[in-house]
Design a protein around this motif. Structure first.
Motif, PDB file in Angstrom:
ATOM      1  N   THR A 142     -16.873  11.542 -19.063  1.00  0.00           N
ATOM      2  CA  THR A 142     -17.677  10.357 -19.403  1.00  0.00           C
ATOM      3  C   THR A 142     -16.877   9.405 -20.285  1.00  0.00           C
ATOM      4  N   ALA A 143     -16.179   9.945 -21.280  1.00  0.00           N
ATOM      5  CA  ALA A 143     -15.347   9.096 -22.145  1.00  0.00           C
ATOM      6  C   ALA A 143     -14.245   8.418 -21.341  1.00  0.00           C
ATOM      7  N   ALA A 144     -13.644   9.154 -20.419  1.00  0.00           N
ATOM      8  CA  ALA A 144     -12.609   8.564 -19.564  1.00  0.00           C
ATOM      9  C   ALA A 144     -13.201   7.466 -18.682  1.00  0.00           C
ATOM     10  N   LEU A 145     -14.407   7.686 -18.176  1.00  0.00           N
ATOM     11  CA  LEU A 145     -15.067   6.658 -17.367  1.00  0.00           C
ATOM     12  C   LEU A 145     -15.337   5.395 -18.177  1.00  0.00           C
ATOM     13  N   VAL A 146     -15.775   5.567 -19.412  1.00  0.00           N
ATOM     14  CA  VAL A 146     -16.002   4.398 -20.279  1.00  0.00           C
ATOM     15  C   VAL A 146     -14.704   3.628 -20.450  1.00  0.00           C
ATOM     16  N   LEU A 147     -13.609   4.344 -20.678  1.00  0.00           N
ATOM     17  CA  LEU A 147     -12.308   3.701 -20.843  1.00  0.00           C
ATOM     18  C   LEU A 147     -11.884   2.983 -19.565  1.00  0.00           C
ATOM     19  N   VAL A 148     -12.010   3.648 -18.422  1.00  0.00           N
ATOM     20  CA  VAL A 148     -11.618   3.039 -17.140  1.00  0.00           C
ATOM     21  C   VAL A 148     -12.482   1.820 -16.833  1.00  0.00           C
ATOM     22  N   VAL A 149     -13.787   1.941 -17.028  1.00  0.00           N
ATOM     23  CA  VAL A 149     -14.684   0.809 -16.758  1.00  0.00           C
ATOM     24  C   VAL A 149     -14.322  -0.373 -17.652  1.00  0.00           C
ATOM     25  N   THR A 150     -14.024  -0.100 -18.915  1.00  0.00           N
ATOM     26  CA  THR A 150     -13.646  -1.170 -19.837  1.00  0.00           C
ATOM     27  C   THR A 150     -12.355  -1.845 -19.395  1.00  0.00           C
ATOM     28  N   VAL A 151     -11.362  -1.045 -19.026  1.00  0.00           N
ATOM     29  CA  VAL A 151     -10.080  -1.612 -18.573  1.00  0.00           C
ATOM     30  C   VAL A 151     -10.291  -2.446 -17.311  1.00  0.00           C
ATOM     31  N   VAL A 152     -11.089  -1.944 -16.375  1.00  0.00           N
ATOM     32  CA  VAL A 152     -11.318  -2.679 -15.126  1.00  0.00           C
ATOM     33  C   VAL A 152     -12.060  -3.986 -15.395  1.00  0.00           C
ATOM     34  N   TYR A 153     -13.129  -3.920 -16.187  1.00  0.00           N
ATOM     35  CA  TYR A 153     -13.897  -5.144 -16.450  1.00  0.00           C
ATOM     36  C   TYR A 153     -13.107  -6.161 -17.263  1.00  0.00           C
ATOM     37  N   VAL A 154     -12.376  -5.696 -18.277  1.00  0.00           N
ATOM     38  CA  VAL A 154     -11.672  -6.629 -19.156  1.00  0.00           C
ATOM     39  C   VAL A 154     -10.332  -7.055 -18.575  1.00  0.00           C
ATOM     40  N   GLY A 155      -9.576  -6.087 -18.081  1.00  0.00           N
ATOM     41  CA  GLY A 155      -8.220  -6.392 -17.644  1.00  0.00           C
ATOM     42  C   GLY A 155      -8.057  -6.701 -16.181  1.00  0.00           C
ATOM     43  N   GLY A 156      -8.738  -5.946 -15.335  1.00  0.00           N
ATOM     44  CA  GLY A 156      -8.468  -6.066 -13.909  1.00  0.00           C
ATOM     45  C   GLY A 156      -9.343  -7.013 -13.132  1.00  0.00           C
ATOM     46  N   MET A 157     -10.561  -7.216 -13.593  1.00  0.00           N
ATOM     47  CA  MET A 157     -11.515  -7.968 -12.783  1.00  0.00           C
ATOM     48  C   MET A 157     -11.107  -9.419 -12.501  1.00  0.00           C
ATOM     49  N   PRO A 158     -10.593 -10.174 -13.466  1.00  0.00           N
ATOM     50  CA  PRO A 158     -10.191 -11.551 -13.125  1.00  0.00           C
ATOM     51  C   PRO A 158      -9.158 -11.606 -11.994  1.00  0.00           C
ATOM     52  N   GLY A 159      -8.176 -10.718 -12.023  1.00  0.00           N
ATOM     53  CA  GLY A 159      -7.165 -10.694 -10.966  1.00  0.00           C
ATOM     54  C   GLY A 159      -7.734 -10.276  -9.627  1.00  0.00           C
ATOM     55  N   ILE A 160      -8.618  -9.282  -9.649  1.00  0.00           N
ATOM     56  CA  ILE A 160      -9.249  -8.818  -8.406  1.00  0.00           C
ATOM     57  C   ILE A 160     -10.076  -9.934  -7.789  1.00  0.00           C
ATOM     58  N   ILE A 161     -10.846 -10.625  -8.609  1.00  0.00           N
ATOM     59  CA  ILE A 161     -11.673 -11.734  -8.109  1.00  0.00           C
ATOM     60  C   ILE A 161     -10.782 -12.810  -7.498  1.00  0.00           C
ATOM     61  N   GLN A 162      -9.703 -13.147  -8.179  1.00  0.00           N
ATOM     62  CA  GLN A 162      -8.795 -14.188  -7.684  1.00  0.00           C
ATOM     63  C   GLN A 162      -8.221 -13.811  -6.319  1.00  0.00           C
ATOM     64  N   VAL A 163      -7.837 -12.548  -6.149  1.00  0.00           N
ATOM     65  CA  VAL A 163      -7.286 -12.092  -4.861  1.00  0.00           C
ATOM     66  C   VAL A 163      -8.310 -12.258  -3.751  1.00  0.00           C
ATOM     67  N   PHE A 164      -9.555 -11.842  -3.992  1.00  0.00           N
ATOM     68  CA  PHE A 164     -10.582 -11.968  -2.954  1.00  0.00           C
ATOM     69  C   PHE A 164     -10.879 -13.425  -2.632  1.00  0.00           C
ATOM     70  N   LEU A 165     -10.935 -14.266  -3.658  1.00  0.00           N
ATOM     71  CA  LEU A 165     -11.211 -15.677  -3.404  1.00  0.00           C
ATOM     72  C   LEU A 165     -10.074 -16.323  -2.621  1.00  0.00           C
ATOM     73  N   GLU A 166      -8.835 -15.925  -2.912  1.00  0.00           N
ATOM     74  CA  GLU A 166      -7.698 -16.468  -2.168  1.00  0.00           C
ATOM     75  C   GLU A 166      -7.704 -15.987  -0.721  1.00  0.00           C
ATOM     76  N   ARG A 167      -8.095 -14.727  -0.491  1.00  0.00           N
ATOM     77  CA  ARG A 167      -8.170 -14.206   0.884  1.00  0.00           C
ATOM     78  C   ARG A 167      -9.214 -14.953   1.703  1.00  0.00           C
ATOM     79  N   ASP A 168     -10.278 -15.350   1.041  1.00  0.00           N
ATOM     80  CA  ASP A 168     -11.322 -16.117   1.724  1.00  0.00           C
ATOM     81  C   ASP A 168     -10.989 -17.601   1.776  1.00  0.00           C
ATOM     82  N   ALA A 169      -9.861 -17.987   1.210  1.00  0.00           N
ATOM     83  CA  ALA A 169      -9.429 -19.386   1.161  1.00  0.00           C
ATOM     84  C   ALA A 169     -10.481 -20.253   0.470  1.00  0.00           C
ATOM     85  N   ILE A 170     -11.124 -19.669  -0.536  1.00  0.00           N
ATOM     86  CA  ILE A 170     -12.129 -20.410  -1.291  1.00  0.00           C
ATOM     87  C   ILE A 170     -11.669 -20.417  -2.741  1.00  0.00           C
TER      88      ILE A 170
END
Length: 160
Positions: free
Chosen positions: A14-42
Motif C-alpha cells: 500500500t505504501a509503495a502504491l501511494v508512492l507510485v500513484v504520487t509519482v505518476v500523478y505529479v511527475g508522469g501525467m503531464p507528459g503522458i497527456i501530451q503524448v496522447f494529445l499529440e497522437r490525436d493531433a489535437i
C-alpha cells in the motif's frame, strides 16, 4: 504466513502504491497527456490544462481508496480479517472506483465533444474506465463476502 506478516506485506504494498500513484500523478501525467494529445493531433495552445484538471481530480478517489485499503490491512494485522469494518472499507473502495470511473467517463465524453481529445485518447480512456469498473465490482464482491463471513463468525461465537 502469519496474520502479522501478511499485514506487514500488505502495508508495504500500500505504501509503495501511494508512492507510485504520487509519482505518476505529479511527475508522469503531464507528459503522458501530451503524448496522447499529440497522437490525436489535437494540440491546442491550452489543450493540456483542462486535461491536467480532469486527471488531477481523479487522484482524490484513488487516495481515499488507498486510505481505506490501509485500514483493511490494519484490521488484518489485528487478526480481524472478517469484520463488518473491513466490509465497510471495501464498500468505500468500490464506491470510490465507481465514482472515479463515472467522472473520468463523463469528462472524456465532454472533452471529446469539445474536441480536446480524439478517438485514440477516447478509446484508451474507455479501457481505463473499464478496468476501474472491474476493480469496483471486485471490491463490492469482496465487501459482500466479508460481510457474510463476519456474520457467520459472529453467529459461531454466539453458539459456543
Amino acid at each position: 504466513m502469519s496474520q502479522n506478516n501478511l499485514a506487514k506485506y500488505l502495508k508495504a504494498v500500500t505504501a509503495a502504491l501511494v508512492l507510485v500513484v504520487t509519482v505518476v500523478y505529479v511527475g508522469g501525467m503531464p507528459g503522458i497527456i501530451q503524448v496522447f494529445l499529440e497522437r490525436d493531433a489535437i494540440v491546442h495552445k491550452d489543450g493540456i490544462y483542462p486535461w491536467l484538471g480532469l486527471i488531477s481530480l481523479t487522484c482524490i478517489p484513488v487516495y481515499i481508496s488507498l486510505y481505506h485499503f490501509w485500514r483493511v490491512t490494519v484490521e488484518i494485522g489485528r487478526d480481524n480479517s472478517f469484520s463488518n469494518e473491513n466490509a465497510v472499507h471495501l464498500k468505500w473502495i468500490s464506491q470510490m472506483c465507481l465514482l472515479d470511473a463515472g467522472y473520468f467517463f463523463v469528462g472524456n465524453l465532454v472533452f471529446y465533444g469539445l474536441q480536446l481529445n480524439g478517438v485514440i485518447t477516447l478509446c484508451c480512456a474507455m479501457i481505463v474506465v473499464f478496468v476501474t469498473i472491474c476493480v469496483s465490482v471486485l471490491a463490492a464482491v469482496l465487501s459482500h463476502l466479508i460481510y457474510k463471513a463476519a456474520k457467520l463468525q459472529e453467529e459461531n461465537q454466539l453458539t459456543i
